[in-house]
Scaffold this motif. Structure first.
Motif, PDB file in Angstrom:
ATOM      1  N   SER A 497       0.998  -1.090  -0.233  1.00 47.70           N
ATOM      2  CA  SER A 497      -0.033  -0.017  -0.064  1.00 47.70           C
ATOM      3  C   SER A 497       0.879   1.283  -0.120  1.00 47.70           C
ATOM      4  O   SER A 497       1.954   1.211   0.551  1.00 47.70           O
ATOM      5  CB  SER A 497      -0.828  -0.078   1.128  1.00 47.70           C
ATOM      6  N   PRO A 498       0.477   2.263  -0.690  1.00 50.60           N
ATOM      7  CA  PRO A 498       1.042   3.593  -0.546  1.00 50.60           C
ATOM      8  C   PRO A 498       1.490   4.268   0.935  1.00 50.60           C
ATOM      9  O   PRO A 498       2.228   4.588   1.146  1.00 50.60           O
ATOM     10  CB  PRO A 498       0.212   4.723  -1.213  1.00 50.60           C
ATOM     11  N   LEU A 499       0.390   4.061   1.770  1.00 52.05           N
ATOM     12  CA  LEU A 499       0.678   4.297   3.153  1.00 52.05           C
ATOM     13  C   LEU A 499       1.871   3.806   3.729  1.00 52.05           C
ATOM     14  O   LEU A 499       2.562   4.356   4.430  1.00 52.05           O
ATOM     15  CB  LEU A 499      -0.660   4.124   4.036  1.00 52.05           C
ATOM     16  N   TYR A 500       1.937   2.613   3.615  1.00 47.97           N
ATOM     17  CA  TYR A 500       3.087   1.745   3.946  1.00 47.97           C
ATOM     18  C   TYR A 500       4.474   2.419   3.613  1.00 47.97           C
ATOM     19  O   TYR A 500       5.437   2.498   4.291  1.00 47.97           O
ATOM     20  CB  TYR A 500       2.988   0.282   3.730  1.00 47.97           C
ATOM     21  N   HIS A 501       4.506   2.803   2.214  1.00 48.91           N
ATOM     22  CA  HIS A 501       5.660   3.396   1.692  1.00 48.91           C
ATOM     23  C   HIS A 501       5.986   4.672   2.157  1.00 48.91           C
ATOM     24  O   HIS A 501       7.145   5.126   2.544  1.00 48.91           O
ATOM     25  CB  HIS A 501       5.718   3.302   0.331  1.00 48.91           C
ATOM     26  N   GLU A 502       4.799   5.347   2.492  1.00 46.37           N
ATOM     27  CA  GLU A 502       5.049   6.826   3.219  1.00 46.37           C
ATOM     28  C   GLU A 502       5.324   6.658   4.518  1.00 46.37           C
ATOM     29  O   GLU A 502       6.573   7.614   4.869  1.00 46.37           O
ATOM     30  CB  GLU A 502       3.605   7.634   3.073  1.00 46.37           C
ATOM     31  N   LEU A 503       5.068   5.844   5.071  1.00 45.67           N
ATOM     32  CA  LEU A 503       5.397   5.646   6.628  1.00 45.67           C
ATOM     33  C   LEU A 503       7.120   5.173   6.449  1.00 45.67           C
ATOM     34  O   LEU A 503       7.589   5.536   7.400  1.00 45.67           O
ATOM     35  CB  LEU A 503       4.552   4.571   7.157  1.00 45.67           C
TER      36      LEU A 503
END
Length: 549
Positions: A497-503
């Motif tokens: 997920s994009p959220l995981y990469h942003e985190l």
């Protein structure tokens, strides 16, 4: 006138007497009478005395004495012997038969008889009874004899062997019964009597020659009368003797298969008479030592004949049990006396009298090593007991003692008595425990438990009410929706997920910032006022690496 001679007118008188021939006849008669009296006195024979229990058929001056149907004497008088309640008969024996009067010469009255041996003496129905004499072969002579009430089966001079059998109980045996060896008749019973002092029945046997060579010191005799029926796992076993033994009785003898032929038996030897062949198998030995055991427990179930064993191997049997303690022990001793017999032949010794002292010494040695006797249960169903010998090293050292002619072997409690003693010991320990405080505490605990159970019942009722509520029943569905939402939220933070990469990028930036702040944090840790005051400057470096002093 002539004159006459005056002497012619007187007679002549002479005084000489002459012998008359008439006296010859009386003289000859006197001499002949004296010779006849002397001849009668010299040839009248010896006067003997015979005692009988009855004078049936005997008459003075008529009853004759015979040997093999030949007359050798005559009865002169019959008298009643008041002190002994019998009859004294005086008979004159001819001189030719005086040499037959020995110590073992036997007399009996021949009269008609009907017995187990058949019918005899029928010839006396016409001629009358007479006394038969059986010549003896002893060296000493005698003139007083005791007559036999029954005629003997054999003569004293007949070659063979005479033995005696003894038994504690009377058997169905009588005079004239047959003696068998492996079913073959070899002799008979001559006399049956009872010894009141020894309390034993005595049977006198005669074994004919050459069968007397079959009897040895290891021979065993048993009653062979009737039918012997036994039921076992092998089936039905029936043993019978000959037709004669079935009708009248008989005795058999043999040497057991597992024993060797002993020394030849002699006249007068004694043997024990066993009730049957199975008893011979159970007690095949003739010599034994007797011992006394004193038990301080009940002997109920122990009987005479019970086995005596050492670790399962039979070494003897119980002889008798005293029912009155005063016969052996004192009135203050409550122990029960039991007499046993131990057979050295079962211990590997020869079955002879000479081995008894050696076997006794061996038994005394093992008693000193801790051997003791105890009662054990032989059958739980019948309650029968037997005596067991074993080693008990933990017991005190003792030796055999003597009491009233018996050697006393020490005993120990065994079987259920030991279990009973242990159980009593446990019960005594339980009895000594202070149980009342424990019971009081247990009562208090039980009261608390009852209160807890009541509270638990209240709680269960509340739970049941809560479970029955509609809102509570709707909780599983709401919980299911919540779990779905959590699953969707977890899907948003997955590695793809994009959220995981942003985190991930945010965490890297944060890590770099923390790395840059580490020197500052170290300086502040060492000098908290570093943000307010300037740090001191170090001196300027000099060329050559040397500082001014």
């Amino acid at each position: 006138m002539a004159h006459s001679n005056p002497t012619d007118s007187h007679p002549l008188i002479s005084s000489k007497r002459s012998f008359s021939a008439i006296w010859i006849l009386p003289l000859v008669a006197l001499l002949m009478g004296g010779w006849m009296v002397y001849h009668e006195w010299a040839n009248r024979g010896q006067l003997i005395t015979i005692s009988f229990s009855t004078a049936d058929g005997i008459e003075a001056g008529k009853t004759k004495l015979k040997v093999s149907s030949v007359e050798v004497g005559k009865v002169e008088s019959v008298q009643l012997n008041y002190p002994h309640n019998d009859v004294i008969i005086k008979a004159r024996v001819e001189p030719e038969a005086e040499s037959l009067l020995k110590n073992n010469t036997r007399f009996w009255v021949v009269r008609p008889r009907i017995g187990t041996t058949g019918v005899s003496g029928l010839g006396t129905l016409l001629s009358g009874a007479y006394i038969e004499m059986s010549p003896g072969d002893a060296s000493a002579t005698a003139s007083h004899f005791t007559g036999l009430e029954e005629p003997p089966l054999t003569s004293e001079s007949e070659p063979g062997l005479r033995l005696q059998l003894v038994s504690d109980n009377a058997h169905s045996l009588s005079v004239g019964d047959t003696v068998l060896f492996r079913g073959f008749p070899v002799g008979g019973i001559e006399q049956v009597s009872f010894d009141p002092k020894a309390r034993e029945a005595i049977y006198d046997l005669f074994i004919k020659a050459p069968f007397d060579q079959l009897v040895s010191s290891d021979s065993r005799f048993w009653n062979n009368s009737g039918i012997n029926l036994s039921l076992s796992a092998d089936g039905v076993n029936i043993q019978t003797g000959t037709l004669d033994t079935l009708l009248s009785g008989g005795v058999s003898f043999d040497v057991l298969d597992d024993k060797e032929q002993g020394r030849p038996a002699g006249n007068g030897d004694r043997f024990r008479l066993y009730p049957d062949f199975s008893s011979v198998r159970d007690q095949p030995f003739a010599f034994y030592n007797e011992y006394l055991l004193l038990f301080d427990q009940s002997v109920r179930g122990l009987v005479a004949g019970a086995p005596v064993e050492f670790r399962g191997v039979r070494i003897g049997s119980v002889e008798r049990i005293f029912f009155t303690i005063s016969e052996v022990a004192s009135e203050t001793d409550p122990r029960i006396p039991v007499v046993i017999r131990l057979e050295p032949g079962r211990l590997g010794y020869l079955d002879e009298k000479d081995t008894l002292p050696t076997a006794h010494e061996t038994m005394n040695y093992w008693v000193e090593q801790g051997m003791r006797a105890s009662l054990k249960s032989g059958n739980l169903l019948t309650g029968s007991l037997f005596i067991d010998f074993d080693l008990y090293p933990e017991t005190d050292n003792q030796s055999m003692t003597e009491y009233d002619g018996y050697s006393v072997i020490p005993t120990v409690s065994g079987g259920f008595v030991q279990l009973e003693n242990k159980l009593l010991a446990v019960l005594n320990k339980i009895e000594q425990l202070k149980v009342e405080p424990v019971l009081a505490q247990l009562d208090s605990t039980l009261g608390s438990s009852e209160q807890t159970i009541r509270q638990l019942n209240t709680t269960l009722k509340a739970v049941e009410k809560l479970v029955a509520d509609k809102q509570t029943q709707a909780l599983p569905e709401a919980l299911h929706r919540t779990l779905q939402e959590i699953r969707l939220a977890a899907t948003g933070v997955s590695p793809q997920s994009p959220l995981y990469h942003e985190l991930g990028r945010t965490l890297e930036s944060l890590q770099q910032t923390l790395s840059q702040l580490q020197p500052l944090l170290k300086t502040l840790d060492e000098k908290p006022n570093a943000l307010i005051f300037d740090a001191p400057k170090s001196p300027d470096p000099l060329p050559g690496g040397m500082n001014n002093e």
